[in-house]
Design an enzyme around this catalytic site. Sequence first.
Site, PDB file in Angstrom:
ATOM      1  N   ASP A 227       3.106   1.950  -0.220  1.00  0.00           N
ATOM      2  CA  ASP A 227       3.466   0.547  -0.422  1.00  0.00           C
ATOM      3  C   ASP A 227       2.890  -0.001  -1.716  1.00  0.00           C
ATOM      4  OD1 ASP A 227       4.640  -1.995   0.723  1.00  0.00           O
ATOM      5  OD2 ASP A 227       2.584  -2.614   0.315  1.00  0.00           O
TER       6      ASP A 227
ATOM      7  N   ASP B 262       1.937  -8.879   4.871  1.00  0.00           N
ATOM      8  CA  ASP B 262       1.850  -8.383   3.490  1.00  0.00           C
ATOM      9  C   ASP B 262       0.828  -9.209   2.704  1.00  0.00           C
ATOM     10  OD1 ASP B 262       2.252  -6.905   1.218  1.00  0.00           O
ATOM     11  OD2 ASP B 262       4.281  -7.634   0.822  1.00  0.00           O
TER      12      ASP B 262
END
Length: 427
Positions: free
Chosen positions: A149, A302
């Site tokens: 990520d 996130d």
Amino acid sequence: MSILLKNGQIIKRHGLEPQEILIENGTIVAEGSRLDNNANNEIDLHGALITPGLIDMHVHLREPGYTNKETIVTGAKAAAHGGFTTIGAMANIDPTCDTPDKFKAQVSRNQAGCVKIKQYAPVTEGRAGHAPIDFDAVSAAGAEVFSDDGAGIQDAAVVYKAMKQLAKLGLPLCDHAQDAQLSFGGVINCGEASQRLGLPGMPDISETAQIARNLIIAQETGVHYHVCHVSTKESVELVRQAKRHGINVTCEVTPHHLLLDEDDITEDDPQFKMNPPLREITDRQACIAGLMDGTIDIIATDHAPHTDEEKQHGFLNSPNGIVGSETAFALLYTKFVKSGLWTLQQLVNWMSINPANIFKLTNVGQLNVGDPADIAAFDLANDEVIDEKQFFSKGHNSPFIGTRVSGMTTLTLVDGEIVYRRATDEQ
């Protein structure tokens, strides 16, 4: 050591019901109303909602390498402030934990945090996207979730090799789906806002093309493919159809992609800069619908802290990302539950129960006798204004600062230990 939580409420089929919880040695030992006890510590929750500790499987703790932005200690405190008791820490750290020794060292560092930290290992060596790591060795060292990520893996052959190996281990590949060649240097969604502000736009296809490619590879390999932070209506539809065809896919959406779209960007304000970018209103609506019909499985923040100085240089020169750990539940409760679109149970499912099930986390996401006392309590009755001065995170980069919300956290326990308690509730 024993604790009695009294004057709280839990979610039942027909609404909220009074509840007391007795905790001894870190474990829930009794639940009910007016419990008889000799607890060392009684905590009056003043009618707050009691839930299982929330689970956020997508945060950036920045340590090692970027401790000017966040540390394990500050990031974990921020999570506790938001009611999270388990978090998944991404591997975009320096050095990344791509070998057994480096992974074990990172797990050891994570012990400094006041919440439970599930550490991601990267998919590729150095997160460079060129060669898969030794999954057998790193999983033997304890890794159970894998993601590069922060960047998409551009080489399809690398994805195929990684998925084949992870499928044999029964472990998920969690994907930041972004085709760099189709991003065209975009710093904002390619749409009305990018045209109005004169900024290079990132088209939807940069995300959806890679999801489509990886879904086919996932179908071929049988891996559990988890898509991080979906943001487009086409992405949601791809996942919906893939599930109907039996592909082993799950996905997440962030609070900001549920709450905001490009129409909220009225000026060149980098507090609204994230990756994937805020899309069109139809994309936001598709994400909401996808959650409600089961296409999207969980909500993950996130959480991406940056320094105040870094976020002062407009869309072109500021980094992507906003903080989210400390505000997620309250924002979503205020917008969607108070309006009647969602139920409280749905919100808790998406933020606690479903993440535990999808990632096969044990002894979390539950609120039963015998379970570890990972518990959060939220004040649904009173409003507060989100104030960055109250943040525990080093990052203040949020477009939600100044927003009035209900449902802020009053208490968070991990294994029966108080890791956050609102100052006004302390005795």
